[in-house]
Motif scaffolding. Structure first.
Motif, mmCIF file in Angstrom:
data_model
loop_
_atom_site.group_PDB
_atom_site.id
_atom_site.type_symbol
_atom_site.label_atom_id
_atom_site.label_comp_id
_atom_site.label_asym_id
_atom_site.label_seq_id
_atom_site.Cartn_x
_atom_site.Cartn_y
_atom_site.Cartn_z
ATOM 1 N N ASP A 1 0.640 -1.281 -0.646
ATOM 2 C CA ASP A 1 0.370 -0.001 0.139
ATOM 3 C C ASP A 1 1.016 1.115 -0.371
ATOM 4 O O ASP A 1 0.702 2.352 -1.020
ATOM 5 C CB ASP A 1 -1.153 0.298 0.995
ATOM 6 C CG ASP A 1 -2.410 -0.678 1.501
ATOM 7 O OD1 ASP A 1 -2.209 -1.438 0.480
ATOM 8 O OD2 ASP A 1 -2.495 -1.007 2.628
ATOM 9 N N SER A 2 2.233 1.040 1.225
ATOM 10 C CA SER A 2 2.894 2.078 0.932
ATOM 11 C C SER A 2 3.870 2.900 -0.412
ATOM 12 O O SER A 2 4.296 3.998 -0.717
ATOM 13 C CB SER A 2 3.648 2.462 2.350
ATOM 14 O OG SER A 2 4.738 1.230 1.829
ATOM 15 N N ALA A 3 3.687 1.080 -0.957
ATOM 16 C CA ALA A 3 4.293 1.819 -2.673
ATOM 17 C C ALA A 3 3.611 1.835 -3.228
ATOM 18 O O ALA A 3 4.068 1.932 -4.372
ATOM 19 C CB ALA A 3 5.221 0.463 -2.699
ATOM 20 N N GLY A 4 2.047 2.373 -3.383
ATOM 21 C CA GLY A 4 1.412 3.170 -4.202
ATOM 22 C C GLY A 4 0.094 1.769 -4.719
ATOM 23 O O GLY A 4 0.399 2.260 -6.092
ATOM 24 N N TYR A 5 0.864 0.057 -4.327
ATOM 25 C CA TYR A 5 0.156 -0.236 -5.001
ATOM 26 C C TYR A 5 -1.563 -0.396 -4.314
ATOM 27 O O TYR A 5 -1.784 -0.527 -3.236
ATOM 28 C CB TYR A 5 0.018 -1.816 -4.799
ATOM 29 C CG TYR A 5 1.143 -2.326 -5.329
ATOM 30 C CD1 TYR A 5 1.574 -2.573 -7.043
ATOM 31 C CD2 TYR A 5 2.729 -1.960 -5.129
ATOM 32 C CE1 TYR A 5 2.506 -2.444 -7.803
ATOM 33 C CE2 TYR A 5 4.152 -1.980 -5.992
ATOM 34 C CZ TYR A 5 3.792 -2.087 -6.906
ATOM 35 O OH TYR A 5 4.988 -2.525 -8.371
#
Length: 128
Positions: free
Chosen positions: A30-34
């Motif tokens: 989530d933090s990586a944008g997924y």
């Protein structure tokens, strides 16, 4: 021009029966944008998979019920080619070899998973 950060990233389905690992993988991706979808069993993933449109699957090897390689076999029989990153809690050469036989598997990582290796493997799987 629209800000790309406001667009949801590729969906990653995460299947792991260890609640801590499931939440950790989910938070990292989530933090990586997924966009992530979390499942605590292969059966739970299968029951939702028809309605999912995920770019890749992050899949644990061992479960109490259906194993990760059993899930890969069932997905292959159903014609699904979701690119998969397979994770293993302990090194098992036979399971690793079985997982790598499936064309959808782009990598096998050992737990504890190195964050950089996981992000690289998921990026490779999600954009292919």
């Amino acid at each position: 021009m629209q800000d790309k950060r406001s667009e949801p990233g590729p969906c990653v389905a995460i299947v792991d029966d260890d609640p801590a690992a499931l939440e950790s993988f989910g938070a990292l991706l989530d933090s990586a944008g997924y966009t992530t979808r979390l499942f605590n069993s292969c059966e739970a993933f299968l029951s939702a998979s028809r309605d999912l449109h995920c770019a890749c699957l992050l899949l644990d090897a061992r479960f109490m019920g259906m194993s990760g390689t059993d899930l890969l076999a069932q997905l292959e029989r159903a014609g699904s080619h979701i690119r998969t990153v397979f994770v293993m809690g302990r090194f098992d050469a036979a399971t690793r070899a079985r997982a790598m036989r499936y064309p959808a598997v782009v990598g096998v990582l050992d737990k504890p998973v190195n964050t950089a290796d996981l992000l690289k493997a998921v990026r490779q799987a999600a954009v292919a």
